[in-house]
Motif scaffolding. Structure first.
Motif, PDB file in Angstrom:
ATOM      1  N   THR A   2       4.502  18.396  -5.064  1.00 59.89           N
ATOM      2  CA  THR A   2       4.925  17.572  -6.190  1.00 59.89           C
ATOM      3  C   THR A   2       5.540  16.280  -5.673  1.00 59.89           C
ATOM      4  O   THR A   2       6.178  16.248  -4.621  1.00 59.89           O
ATOM      5  N   THR A   4       7.959  12.937  -6.721  1.00 60.36           N
ATOM      6  CA  THR A   4       8.991  12.493  -7.656  1.00 60.36           C
ATOM      7  C   THR A   4       9.566  11.162  -7.183  1.00 60.36           C
ATOM      8  O   THR A   4       9.445  10.795  -6.016  1.00 60.36           O
ATOM      9  N   ARG A   6      13.186   9.071  -6.991  1.00 61.62           N
ATOM     10  CA  ARG A   6      14.636   9.078  -7.129  1.00 61.62           C
ATOM     11  C   ARG A   6      15.017   7.687  -7.625  1.00 61.62           C
ATOM     12  O   ARG A   6      14.719   6.681  -6.976  1.00 61.62           O
ATOM     13  N   ASP A  16      20.549   7.637 -14.419  1.00 61.06           N
ATOM     14  CA  ASP A  16      19.877   8.417 -15.462  1.00 61.06           C
ATOM     15  C   ASP A  16      19.125   7.451 -16.365  1.00 61.06           C
ATOM     16  O   ASP A  16      19.735   6.677 -17.097  1.00 61.06           O
ATOM     17  N   ALA A  21      12.579   8.540 -17.530  1.00 59.61           N
ATOM     18  CA  ALA A  21      12.424   9.264 -16.265  1.00 59.61           C
ATOM     19  C   ALA A  21      11.376  10.353 -16.414  1.00 59.61           C
ATOM     20  O   ALA A  21      11.387  11.111 -17.367  1.00 59.61           O
ATOM     21  N   ARG A  22      10.475  10.391 -15.483  1.00 60.80           N
ATOM     22  CA  ARG A  22       9.461  11.446 -15.459  1.00 60.80           C
ATOM     23  C   ARG A  22       9.717  12.258 -14.211  1.00 60.80           C
ATOM     24  O   ARG A  22       9.847  11.699 -13.121  1.00 60.80           O
ATOM     25  N   SER A  23       9.784  13.558 -14.350  1.00 59.02           N
ATOM     26  CA  SER A  23      10.252  14.371 -13.239  1.00 59.02           C
ATOM     27  C   SER A  23       9.242  14.593 -12.114  1.00 59.02           C
ATOM     28  O   SER A  23       9.595  14.479 -10.952  1.00 59.02           O
ATOM     29  N   GLU A  24       7.985  14.918 -12.426  1.00 65.12           N
ATOM     30  CA  GLU A  24       7.047  15.274 -11.365  1.00 65.12           C
ATOM     31  C   GLU A  24       5.664  14.697 -11.603  1.00 65.12           C
ATOM     32  O   GLU A  24       5.245  14.518 -12.743  1.00 65.12           O
TER      33      GLU A  24
END
Length: 69
Positions: A2, A4, A6, A16, A21-24
């Protein structure tokens, strides 16, 4: 694997970005395409730089989201 991003401020602290924000992502190219499309919106939420991670390992970054002068 995956991929991601930061999301960080100029000091490297996490930011934040809320719903932006898209996590994966399933691939590096998907992650890079996404950041290319959304970076202006991220800057407006306080994100100054990003670091790309593959399964938690830093691939590159931090990369500024601000245009170079």
């Amino acid at each position: 694997m995956t991929w991601t991003w930061r999301l960080e401020d100029t000091e490297g602290n996490p930011v934040d970005a809320g719903e932006l924000a898209r996590s994966e992502f399933p691939s590096q190219s998907d992650a890079e395409s996404w950041i290319g499309e959304i970076w202006r919106d991220l800057v407006q939420t306080g994100v100054d730089q990003v670091t790309l991670l593959e399964a938690g390992r830093e691939v590159y970054g931090p990369m500024s989201l601000h245009p170079q002068e």
